[in-house]
Scaffold this motif. Structure first.
Motif, mmCIF file in Angstrom:
data_model
loop_
_atom_site.group_PDB
_atom_site.id
_atom_site.type_symbol
_atom_site.label_atom_id
_atom_site.label_comp_id
_atom_site.label_asym_id
_atom_site.label_seq_id
_atom_site.Cartn_x
_atom_site.Cartn_y
_atom_site.Cartn_z
ATOM 1 N N ILE A 150 -11.367 -0.509 -12.386
ATOM 2 C CA ILE A 150 -10.373 -0.900 -13.524
ATOM 3 C C ILE A 150 -9.431 -1.873 -12.647
ATOM 4 O O ILE A 150 -8.742 -1.508 -11.781
ATOM 5 C CB ILE A 150 -9.558 0.422 -13.907
ATOM 6 N N SER A 151 -9.196 -3.121 -13.103
ATOM 7 C CA SER A 151 -8.332 -4.158 -12.427
ATOM 8 C C SER A 151 -7.346 -4.501 -13.570
ATOM 9 O O SER A 151 -7.555 -4.948 -14.452
ATOM 10 C CB SER A 151 -9.084 -5.260 -12.093
ATOM 11 N N ASP A 152 -6.021 -4.821 -13.097
ATOM 12 C CA ASP A 152 -5.160 -5.537 -13.947
ATOM 13 C C ASP A 152 -5.503 -6.993 -13.722
ATOM 14 O O ASP A 152 -6.206 -7.164 -12.907
ATOM 15 C CB ASP A 152 -3.929 -5.255 -13.155
ATOM 16 N N ILE A 153 -4.596 -7.865 -14.376
ATOM 17 C CA ILE A 153 -5.086 -9.361 -14.254
ATOM 18 C C ILE A 153 -4.143 -10.188 -13.676
ATOM 19 O O ILE A 153 -4.242 -10.691 -12.580
ATOM 20 C CB ILE A 153 -5.408 -9.719 -15.756
ATOM 21 N N ASP A 154 -2.900 -10.348 -14.194
ATOM 22 C CA ASP A 154 -1.797 -11.038 -13.890
ATOM 23 C C ASP A 154 -1.227 -10.679 -12.360
ATOM 24 O O ASP A 154 -0.767 -9.487 -12.459
ATOM 25 C CB ASP A 154 -0.455 -11.099 -14.883
ATOM 26 N N ASP A 155 -1.290 -11.443 -11.378
ATOM 27 C CA ASP A 155 -0.743 -11.222 -10.181
ATOM 28 C C ASP A 155 -1.566 -10.152 -9.457
ATOM 29 O O ASP A 155 -1.382 -9.806 -8.159
ATOM 30 C CB ASP A 155 0.665 -10.771 -9.982
ATOM 31 N N THR A 156 -2.622 -9.821 -10.107
ATOM 32 C CA THR A 156 -3.673 -9.039 -9.350
ATOM 33 C C THR A 156 -4.742 -9.813 -9.019
ATOM 34 O O THR A 156 -5.335 -9.678 -7.719
ATOM 35 C CB THR A 156 -4.258 -7.764 -10.222
ATOM 36 N N PHE A 157 -5.578 -10.761 -9.769
ATOM 37 C CA PHE A 157 -6.310 -11.640 -9.261
ATOM 38 C C PHE A 157 -5.956 -13.041 -9.748
ATOM 39 O O PHE A 157 -6.342 -14.327 -9.263
ATOM 40 C CB PHE A 157 -7.965 -11.398 -9.626
ATOM 41 N N LEU A 158 -5.086 -13.202 -10.899
ATOM 42 C CA LEU A 158 -4.837 -14.437 -11.458
ATOM 43 C C LEU A 158 -3.401 -14.653 -11.035
ATOM 44 O O LEU A 158 -2.349 -13.866 -11.307
ATOM 45 C CB LEU A 158 -4.813 -14.512 -12.870
ATOM 46 N N ILE A 159 -3.096 -15.702 -9.969
ATOM 47 C CA ILE A 159 -1.646 -16.025 -9.823
ATOM 48 C C ILE A 159 -0.986 -16.580 -11.137
ATOM 49 O O ILE A 159 -1.156 -17.410 -11.661
ATOM 50 C CB ILE A 159 -1.760 -17.209 -8.868
ATOM 51 N N SER A 160 0.187 -15.580 -11.345
ATOM 52 C CA SER A 160 0.883 -15.762 -12.537
ATOM 53 C C SER A 160 2.289 -15.687 -12.213
ATOM 54 O O SER A 160 3.074 -16.044 -13.165
ATOM 55 C CB SER A 160 0.373 -14.454 -13.582
ATOM 56 N N HIS A 161 3.013 -15.195 -11.285
ATOM 57 C CA HIS A 161 4.426 -15.029 -10.968
ATOM 58 C C HIS A 161 5.187 -14.268 -12.037
ATOM 59 O O HIS A 161 6.242 -14.617 -12.411
ATOM 60 C CB HIS A 161 5.008 -16.459 -11.046
ATOM 61 N N SER A 162 4.496 -13.133 -12.152
ATOM 62 C CA SER A 162 4.987 -12.293 -13.182
ATOM 63 C C SER A 162 6.459 -11.804 -12.960
ATOM 64 O O SER A 162 7.357 -11.618 -14.014
ATOM 65 C CB SER A 162 4.211 -11.013 -13.330
ATOM 66 N N SER A 163 6.885 -11.842 -11.782
ATOM 67 C CA SER A 163 8.329 -11.289 -11.372
ATOM 68 C C SER A 163 9.324 -12.547 -11.739
ATOM 69 O O SER A 163 10.569 -12.254 -11.659
ATOM 70 C CB SER A 163 8.407 -10.694 -9.990
ATOM 71 N N ASN A 164 8.948 -13.696 -11.865
ATOM 72 C CA ASN A 164 9.921 -14.750 -12.068
ATOM 73 C C ASN A 164 9.408 -15.441 -13.459
ATOM 74 O O ASN A 164 8.574 -16.228 -13.685
ATOM 75 C CB ASN A 164 9.638 -15.744 -11.008
ATOM 76 N N LEU A 165 10.452 -15.208 -14.436
ATOM 77 C CA LEU A 165 10.304 -15.764 -15.655
ATOM 78 C C LEU A 165 9.922 -17.141 -15.881
ATOM 79 O O LEU A 165 9.121 -17.745 -16.501
ATOM 80 C CB LEU A 165 11.467 -15.309 -16.607
ATOM 81 N N GLY A 185 -9.481 -15.255 -1.789
ATOM 82 C CA GLY A 185 -10.487 -14.129 -1.305
ATOM 83 C C GLY A 185 -10.850 -12.978 -2.285
ATOM 84 O O GLY A 185 -11.724 -12.134 -2.166
ATOM 85 N N VAL A 186 -10.112 -13.100 -3.581
ATOM 86 C CA VAL A 186 -10.118 -12.048 -4.471
ATOM 87 C C VAL A 186 -11.531 -11.851 -5.059
ATOM 88 O O VAL A 186 -12.158 -11.052 -5.407
ATOM 89 C CB VAL A 186 -9.187 -12.185 -5.572
ATOM 90 N N VAL A 187 -12.149 -13.211 -5.417
ATOM 91 C CA VAL A 187 -13.632 -13.232 -6.013
ATOM 92 C C VAL A 187 -14.425 -12.666 -5.204
ATOM 93 O O VAL A 187 -15.444 -11.835 -5.496
ATOM 94 C CB VAL A 187 -13.904 -14.786 -6.327
ATOM 95 N N ARG A 188 -14.470 -12.782 -3.774
ATOM 96 C CA ARG A 188 -15.378 -12.343 -2.961
ATOM 97 C C ARG A 188 -15.240 -10.839 -2.945
ATOM 98 O O ARG A 188 -16.250 -10.043 -2.813
ATOM 99 C CB ARG A 188 -15.161 -12.761 -1.560
ATOM 100 N N HIS A 189 -13.934 -10.457 -3.022
ATOM 101 C CA HIS A 189 -13.643 -9.057 -2.880
ATOM 102 C C HIS A 189 -14.190 -8.348 -4.109
ATOM 103 O O HIS A 189 -15.006 -7.410 -4.016
ATOM 104 C CB HIS A 189 -12.260 -8.370 -2.704
ATOM 105 N N TYR A 190 -14.062 -8.770 -5.274
ATOM 106 C CA TYR A 190 -14.489 -8.137 -6.467
ATOM 107 C C TYR A 190 -16.075 -8.669 -6.720
ATOM 108 O O TYR A 190 -16.849 -7.534 -7.145
ATOM 109 C CB TYR A 190 -13.868 -8.748 -7.610
ATOM 110 N N LYS A 331 -1.454 -8.206 1.106
ATOM 111 C CA LYS A 331 -1.036 -9.487 0.715
ATOM 112 C C LYS A 331 -2.442 -10.445 0.606
ATOM 113 O O LYS A 331 -2.453 -11.239 -0.461
ATOM 114 C CB LYS A 331 -0.048 -10.312 1.727
ATOM 115 N N HIS A 332 -3.324 -10.329 1.213
ATOM 116 C CA HIS A 332 -4.670 -11.174 1.235
ATOM 117 C C HIS A 332 -5.592 -10.266 1.014
ATOM 118 O O HIS A 332 -5.849 -9.110 1.642
ATOM 119 C CB HIS A 332 -4.708 -11.878 2.580
ATOM 120 N N SER A 333 -6.627 -10.745 0.404
ATOM 121 C CA SER A 333 -7.835 -10.121 -0.006
ATOM 122 C C SER A 333 -8.707 -9.629 1.110
ATOM 123 O O SER A 333 -9.522 -8.760 0.957
ATOM 124 C CB SER A 333 -8.650 -10.684 -1.271
ATOM 125 N N ASP A 334 -8.645 -10.354 2.265
ATOM 126 C CA ASP A 334 -9.394 -10.157 3.166
ATOM 127 C C ASP A 334 -9.164 -8.618 3.795
ATOM 128 O O ASP A 334 -9.887 -8.037 4.238
ATOM 129 C CB ASP A 334 -9.238 -11.158 4.334
#
Length: 369
Positions: A150-165, A185-190, A331-334
């Motif tokens: 079960i994965s979140d999307i924004d800022d979990t695998f998609l760079i979204s800057h959710s903390s900065n409006l 690296g997130v695609v490799r991990h998933y 910080k990094h998916s590796d």
């Protein structure tokens, strides 16, 4: 001779058609069927019926104005409340009705044989027994595997800057589903997780649970497909109207807990891995999930994207870890890949194949765990 009233009506209709064509909208009723899923012998399919909705995007030129207009169109919608919807499965018809938000949901029990894989389903919308629209979706019946992810999307695998409006809105309005980027690296991990302790023809199921609205379904679906993330089921948040556009992805964290609980209840015999980020409420939601379902949750991964929250998130993960659930703040998916090797989610040989030669430090680094 045309009357003044008739001329005004024609002019209004012409302007309406002009505006609809300009924004590539349709005022014809439409049905949108999202990826459904099955478990044991129960199946679930859901979607929306619209009176007004955008046509699917076909061209993805990297152009500021085109991307902005394409994003705006996703929120120029008008739900169709009270429509009758029918779904046929193996010769049997199932019925539902759209709510005030145009949303419908089918849940029914299947009969053996219960095959695994992706299967088409056709949904028809009617009013007063007259068909107004139809569409085909797909339902996924996972194989019996050891894990559910079960994965979140924004800022979990998609760079979204959710903390900065400002940054979040800039990326959302100026980029598109094909120009946006996943974390390195997130695609490799998933992909590795999808094959964890199973075979390529029977991947582990992935559920993408997000505070993003159903307005963004096609956008996110395109992004995951283009970037070759595991194909999965999306459980998003309630539709937003155009006036709520600037609040996209916000204030839907409470329902996120409920959506995750439904997955755990649907797959009580699988071990669940939760993946999220530190920008908003994921650590706290996951802590609550672990408290309610301690025997089902196998691991929690949180991407560190908001330094200001680091200490608070670290404390939350320490509490989760103390309950016996493996955790990683990274910080990094590796780092996440190496941790997955450590706890047995990924075989070291599989990880080595996915990592590039420049990053191929798995054998050395794994010894440090």
């Amino acid at each position: 001779m045309q009357t003044t009233g008739h001329t005004e009506e024609t002019d209004k209709r012409s302007w309406k058609e002009f505006l609809l064509n300009l924004f590539r909208l349709t005022a014809k009723p439409t049905v949108k069927v999202y990826h459904g899923y099955g478990h044991d012998n129960c199946l679930t399919v859901f979607g929306h019926v619209f009176k007004l909705s955008p046509y699917p995007r076909k061209k993805y030129r990297q152009h500021f104005l085109r991307n902005t207009l394409a994003l705006l169109r996703l929120f120029l919608i008008k739900p169709f409340a009270g429509a009758d919807v029918q779904l046929e499965w193996k010769g049997k018809q199932h019925n539902a009705k759209t709510d005030a938000d145009g949303f419908f949901k089918f849940e029914w029990n299947d009969e053996e044989p219960f095959e695994c894989g992706w299967f088409p389903v056709n949904v028809i919308a009617s009013v007063n027994k007259k068909q107004i629209a139809s569409s085909t979706g797909r339902v996924y019946i996972p194989h019996t595997t050891q894990y559910v992810f079960i994965s979140d999307i924004d800022d979990t695998f998609l760079i979204s800057h959710s903390s900065n409006l400002r940054k979040r809105l800039w990326v959302l309005f100026t980029e598109n589903a094909r120009s946006r980027r996943p974390f390195e690296g997130v695609v490799r991990h998933y992909q590795l997780l999808a094959q964890s302790n199973t075979t390529e023809d029977a991947p582990n199921p992935f559920f993408y649970v997000s505070s993003s609205e159903w307005n963004l379904y096609e956008y996110i679906l395109e992004f995951t497909a283009v970037n070759e993330l595991p194909r999965g089921i999306f459980l998003l948040s309630q539709l937003k109207q155009f006036s709520q556009l600037l609040k996209t992805g916000q204030n839907n964290h409470g329902t996120k807990f409920t959506r995750i609980v439904r997955i755990l209840q649907a797959f009580p015999h699988q071990r669940v891995i939760l993946l999220g980020d530190s920008s908003q409420q994921d650590p706290y939601i996951y802590e609550s999930i672990v408290q309610h379902y301690p025997k089902q949750v196998h691991a929690v991964y949180i991407r560190d994207v908001f330094q200001r929250n680091y200490e608070k998130v670290r404390e939350v993960l320490n509490r989760i870890e103390a309950s016996g659930v493996a955790c990683l703040l990274f910080k990094h998916s590796d780092e996440a890949i190496l941790h997955s090797v450590k706890i047995g989610l990924i075989a070291p040989s599989d990880a080595e194949k996915k990592l590039s030669a420049a990053q191929n430090e798995i054998p050395k680094m794994a010894q440090s765990f």
